[in-house]
Design a protein around this motif. Structure first.
Motif, PDB file in Angstrom:
ATOM      1  N   UNK A   1       0.838  -1.197   0.000  1.00 38.67           N
ATOM      2  CA  UNK A   1       0.000   0.000   0.000  1.00 38.67           C
ATOM      3  C   UNK A   1       0.875   1.251   0.000  1.00 38.67           C
ATOM      4  N   UNK A   2       0.489   2.228  -0.812  1.00 41.15           N
ATOM      5  CA  UNK A   2       1.227   3.484  -0.899  1.00 41.15           C
ATOM      6  C   UNK A   2       0.748   4.412   0.217  1.00 41.15           C
ATOM      7  N   UNK A   3       1.396   4.311   1.364  1.00 45.39           N
ATOM      8  CA  UNK A   3       0.965   5.083   2.526  1.00 45.39           C
ATOM      9  C   UNK A   3       1.159   6.583   2.321  1.00 45.39           C
ATOM     10  N   UNK A   4       2.167   6.959   1.531  1.00 43.44           N
ATOM     11  CA  UNK A   4       2.399   8.384   1.296  1.00 43.44           C
ATOM     12  C   UNK A   4       1.242   9.000   0.519  1.00 43.44           C
ATOM     13  N   UNK A   5       0.695   8.247  -0.434  1.00 40.61           N
ATOM     14  CA  UNK A   5      -0.448   8.748  -1.210  1.00 40.61           C
ATOM     15  C   UNK A   5      -1.682   8.865  -0.320  1.00 40.61           C
TER      16      UNK A   5
ATOM     17  N   UNK B   1      -1.278  11.842   1.897  1.00 39.88           N
ATOM     18  CA  UNK B   1      -1.409  13.111   1.171  1.00 39.88           C
ATOM     19  C   UNK B   1      -2.883  13.485   0.996  1.00 39.88           C
ATOM     20  N   UNK B   2      -3.705  12.533   0.563  1.00 43.16           N
ATOM     21  CA  UNK B   2      -5.139  12.808   0.387  1.00 43.16           C
ATOM     22  C   UNK B   2      -5.792  13.067   1.744  1.00 43.16           C
TER      23      UNK B   2
ATOM     24  N   UNK C   1      -7.773  16.571   3.085  1.00 47.20           N
ATOM     25  CA  UNK C   1      -9.147  16.571   3.610  1.00 47.20           C
ATOM     26  C   UNK C   1      -9.205  17.156   5.016  1.00 47.20           C
ATOM     27  N   UNK C   2      -8.241  16.830   5.846  1.00 47.91           N
ATOM     28  CA  UNK C   2      -8.230  17.376   7.200  1.00 47.91           C
ATOM     29  C   UNK C   2      -7.929  18.866   7.179  1.00 47.91           C
ATOM     30  N   UNK C   3      -7.054  19.296   6.277  1.00 48.13           N
ATOM     31  CA  UNK C   3      -6.740  20.725   6.171  1.00 48.13           C
ATOM     32  C   UNK C   3      -7.962  21.519   5.740  1.00 48.13           C
TER      33      UNK C   3
ATOM     34  N   UNK D   1      -8.414   1.064  -3.285  1.00 51.33           N
ATOM     35  CA  UNK D   1      -8.459   0.877  -1.842  1.00 51.33           C
ATOM     36  C   UNK D   1      -7.836   2.059  -1.117  1.00 51.33           C
ATOM     37  N   UNK D   2      -6.721   2.547  -1.644  1.00 47.78           N
ATOM     38  CA  UNK D   2      -6.043   3.693  -1.021  1.00 47.78           C
ATOM     39  C   UNK D   2      -6.893   4.953  -1.117  1.00 47.78           C
ATOM     40  N   UNK D   3      -7.597   5.124  -2.237  1.00 51.03           N
ATOM     41  CA  UNK D   3      -8.481   6.283  -2.394  1.00 51.03           C
ATOM     42  C   UNK D   3      -9.599   6.244  -1.357  1.00 51.03           C
TER      43      UNK D   3
END
Length: 253
Positions: A1-5, A8-9, A13-15, A100-102
């Motif tokens: 899993x690309x944890x950095x991606x 980032x998303x 969203x939190x910002x 899944x990451x999205x």
């Protein structure tokens, strides 16, 4: 899993939530406080206790659940609908990021904001009435599980919606009425038998009942059934999201 991606998303969203604190946090807290004051004062003067619990304390789990459901859906639906609206969804779908990451990033962001809001409302309610949480671990479990489930539901609505009007359709016309009629401000055991039977077809009843049990150890329906219904709805939402990404439903056009 690309944890950095994913991070980032999630961070974006939190910002966005912290840039719109007035709308994302302060407004729901004020609205819930007004519900509490109005219902607690107007009805609480006539109904002092329900199942041995003061009416003011009794409605706290229902008020938290009302905000949790509506905000989870709103946060997640807008988060995925806006990229569709501006066209940036195609860049996301073509990026080296799995479906899944999205989903984890968007649903995780929406659920986190809803959980924070729920805890703030809980702290606010404690200023009005003395609260005792009998099962704090289960309270957090129900809080997280409900937030994730309805954030997934909101994600589905955001993909389905073709306009901002449709985005608000389900929360306003379906979820809010079901929450009001699901025992937020009363026990369904107070209803006549026929209406109690009808009310049991309302899925929100099980969410509120299980959440209230975590506070006071008392519920309108079995806590096991409440937990089971929540998990079933979660699995249904996961299956629908998987189908959406497999078929490209309203993502590729």
């Amino acid at each position: 899993m690309n944890l950095r991606a994913v991070w980032a998303i999630y961070r974006v969203e939190m910002a966005r939530a912290f840039r719109t604190v007035l709308q994302s946090i302060i407004s729901p807290v004020i609205s819930t406080s007004l519900y509490f004051v109005v219902f607690g004062s107007a009805i609480g003067s006539r109904i002092t206790e329900i199942d041995g619990i003061s009416y003011g304390a009794f409605i706290v789990p229902g008020l938290i659940m009302l905000s949790l459901l509506t905000q989870s859906i709103s946060n997640a639906s807008f988060a995925i609908y806006f990229p569709k609206f501006v066209g940036s969804i195609y860049e996301l779908l073509s990026a080296p990021v799995s479906y899944l990451e999205i989903v984890i990033a968007y649903v995780g962001g929406a659920a986190t904001k809803s959980i924070i809001l729920g805890l703030i409302i809980l702290a606010t309610a404690s200023l009005f009435v003395p609260l005792h949480i009998e099962h704090p671990v289960w309270m957090l479990a129900f809080l997280v599980l409900t937030a994730v489930t309805f954030s997934l539901f909101g994600f589905i609505i955001g993909i389905w919606a073709k306009s901002f009007e449709q985005l608000q359709l389900v929360p306003l016309l379906i979820i809010t009425p079901l929450t009001f009629l699901g025992g937020s401000f009363y026990s369904i055991n107070m209803l006549p038998d026929i209406w109690r039977t009808v009310t049991l077809f309302n899925p929100v009843v099980y969410l509120i009942s299980g959440f209230r049990w975590s506070f006071y150890g008392k519920s309108d329906v079995s806590v096991g059934i409440s937990l089971g219904m929540t998990v079933v709805f979660l699995l249904i939402c996961i299956a629908i999201v998987a189908w959406i990404f497999r078929t490209g439903y309203r993502l590729r056009n």
